[in-house]
Scaffold this active site. Structure first.
Site, mmCIF file in Angstrom:
data_model
loop_
_atom_site.group_PDB
_atom_site.id
_atom_site.type_symbol
_atom_site.label_atom_id
_atom_site.label_comp_id
_atom_site.label_asym_id
_atom_site.label_seq_id
_atom_site.Cartn_x
_atom_site.Cartn_y
_atom_site.Cartn_z
ATOM 1 N N LEU A 209 -18.136 -31.147 53.021
ATOM 2 C CA LEU A 209 -19.459 -32.014 53.466
ATOM 3 C C LEU A 209 -20.490 -31.881 52.175
ATOM 4 O O LEU A 209 -21.876 -31.614 52.532
ATOM 5 C CB LEU A 209 -19.891 -31.623 54.557
ATOM 6 C CG LEU A 209 -18.886 -31.888 55.940
ATOM 7 C CD1 LEU A 209 -19.392 -31.002 57.315
ATOM 8 C CD2 LEU A 209 -18.850 -33.425 56.418
ATOM 9 N N ASP A 240 -11.905 -31.265 44.107
ATOM 10 C CA ASP A 240 -10.208 -30.725 43.457
ATOM 11 C C ASP A 240 -10.513 -29.165 43.755
ATOM 12 O O ASP A 240 -9.380 -28.354 43.837
ATOM 13 C CB ASP A 240 -10.103 -31.050 42.071
ATOM 14 C CG ASP A 240 -10.085 -32.635 42.325
ATOM 15 O OD1 ASP A 240 -9.655 -33.273 43.398
ATOM 16 O OD2 ASP A 240 -10.388 -33.284 41.120
ATOM 17 N N ARG A 273 -21.593 -26.688 36.261
ATOM 18 C CA ARG A 273 -21.060 -27.011 34.602
ATOM 19 C C ARG A 273 -20.378 -28.497 34.384
ATOM 20 O O ARG A 273 -20.139 -29.084 35.592
ATOM 21 C CB ARG A 273 -20.002 -25.855 34.208
ATOM 22 C CG ARG A 273 -20.696 -24.614 34.402
ATOM 23 C CD ARG A 273 -19.521 -23.634 33.769
ATOM 24 N NE ARG A 273 -18.376 -23.258 34.863
ATOM 25 C CZ ARG A 273 -18.274 -22.188 35.415
ATOM 26 N NH1 ARG A 273 -19.438 -21.311 35.135
ATOM 27 N NH2 ARG A 273 -17.467 -21.837 36.312
#
Ligand code: RIB
Length: 312
Positions: A209, A240, A273
Site C-alpha cells: 500500500l 519488486d 535511490r
C-alpha cells in the site's frame, strides 16, 4: 536449497522530469540514464541481496548490446542464471519517466521476455520457492506455477502488471503479492481492501500500500505492517524489492509477520535511490533500518487498518 525466479529482464531507459506527462502532453525532462530492470530480474537481485542462501533465475534475452548490462547486474548480485537466448529478438526494454516526487510511469517492450515457454522450466530439484510475475506469457507463468505446485515447491506470484488471473493459476499459488490496483484487477472488486483479500482463494495474499505499508491475509487472519518513513527519490523497483525480500525471508523460514516487516523496510530503502536494481539494498542495510525504525506505532496502525476496512 534455492529460490528460483522465472521472469522478465529489461534495460530501463530512464528520464527524470518535474512531472510525468499526461496523455497528449510533452514535458521537458532532465538527465537520461539506463539501468538494469525488469520485474523478474529486479526480484532476483532483491532476493539475492536480501540474503537468500542461493538465488537462481530463468530469463530470456536477445543477443544484443542491451543484454550485457542485465546479465552483469544479476551475476554481480550473485544470481545464478539460466538464459534462453534468441539472436533474432531484441532484449526487453522499458521506458520510464520518474517525476520529482519519485513517482513513475513505465511502458515495457517485452522483446525476448515473450519467448519464455513452458518447456524452458529447469529441474526443480533443490528449489523451495518459485517466484513469478506477469511480464512473461500468462500460459507460461501458469505452466510453471502448476509444475512447481505438483513438485511441492512453494509458489509465489507477483501479479504485476495488473490483469485478471485464470483459475488454474490462482489454484497453484501459495502466496500472491499485489498492489492496490492489481488487487482490484485480480479480485474484480473495488470495495474494501480486507474484503478483496478475503475473496481470493489463495492461502496467503499480501497487498502493498505504498506509503501506508502492507496488509496480508493468511489462514483467515489479517496482518498489518506500517511503512518505513523515507524521502522518496524514485519508487521504480520498490514493489519488486518487496517481492524478492519477502520471498527470501520466507525461504529462510521467517514467520510471515517478520518477513512482511523485512520486505517493507527493503522496499522503503529502494525508494531512496535512482534506478531499479541499482537501488535495491543489501541485507545489512535493511537490518540496520529494522533496528532503529519507529514503525507500527499505534496511530499509524489505526490509520492503516481504517484504510483496509479493518477494525481499528
Ligand atoms: O517494476 C519496475 C520494472 O517494471 C522496471 O524495472 C521495468 O523494467 C518494468 O519491468
Amino acid at each position: 536449497m534455492s529460490i528460483l525466479i522465472a521472469g522478465s529482464a529489461n534495460l530501463d531507459f530512464v528520464v527524470r522530469a518535474a512531472t510525468i506527462p499526461a496523455p497528449g502532453e510533452t514535458v521537458l525532462g532532465r538527465e537520461f540514464r539506463t539501468f538494469p530492470g525488469g520485474k523478474g530480474a529486479n526480484q532476483a537481485v532483491a532476493c539475492a541481496r536480501a540474503g537468500a542462501a542461493s538465488t537462481r533465475m530463468l530469463l530470456a534475452l536477445g543477443d544484443d548490446a542491451y543484454a550485457a548490462p542485465l546479465e552483469a547486474s544479476l551475476r554481480e548480485a550473485g544470481v545464478m542464471l539460466q538464459i534462453v537466448r534468441d539472436a533474432s529478438t531484441a532484449t526487453g526494454t522499458a521506458f520510464v519517466c520518474v517525476s520529482d516526487s519519485g513517482e513513475n510511469a513505465i511502458t515495457v517492450a517485452p522483446g525476448a521476455n515473450a519467448l519464455l515457454k513452458p518447456e524452458h522450466l529447469p529441474s526443480l530439484e533443490g528449489i523451495t520457492h518459485l517466484l513469478l510475475q506477469l511480464e512473461t506469457p500468462l500460459d507460461t507463468v501458469t505452466a510453471y506455477a502448476r509444475a512447481a505446485k505438483a513438485a511441492g515447491v512453494s509458489v509465489v506470484l507477483n501479479a504485476a502488471p495488473a490483469r485478471a488471473l485464470p483459475e488454474a493459476l490462482l489454484a497453484a499459488l501459495d502466496v500472491l503479492i499485489v498492489n492496490e490496483a492489481e488487487l482490484a484487477a485480480v479480485s474484480a472488486s473495488s470495495g474494501r481492501v480486507a474484503d478483496a483479500l478475503a475473496s481470493l482463494r489463495v492461502p496467503c495474499v499480501v497487498v502493498t500500500l505504498g506509503g501506508r505499508g502492507a496488509c496480508a491475509r493468511a489462514d483467515g487472519e489479517y496482518l498489518l505492517q506500517t511503512a518505513f518513513a523515507v524521502e522518496p527519490v524514485d519508487t521504480t523497483g520498490a514493489g519488486d524489492t518487496f517481492c524478492g525480500a519477502l520471498t527470501a525471508a520466507l525461504g529462510r523460514g521467517e514467520p510471515l509477520r517478520d518477513a512482511l516487516r523485512f520486505a517493507c523496510a527493503a522496499a522503503a530503502l529502494a525508494c531512496t535511490r535512482l534506478g531499479a536494481q541499482a537501488s535495491i539494498p543489501a541485507r545489512s542495510e535493511v537490518d540496520n533500518l529494522l533496528r532503529t525504525a519507529q514503525d507500527n506505532q499505534p496511530q499509524q496502525l489505526r490509520a492503516l487498518a481504517a484504510h483496509c476496512g479493518l477494525p481499528t
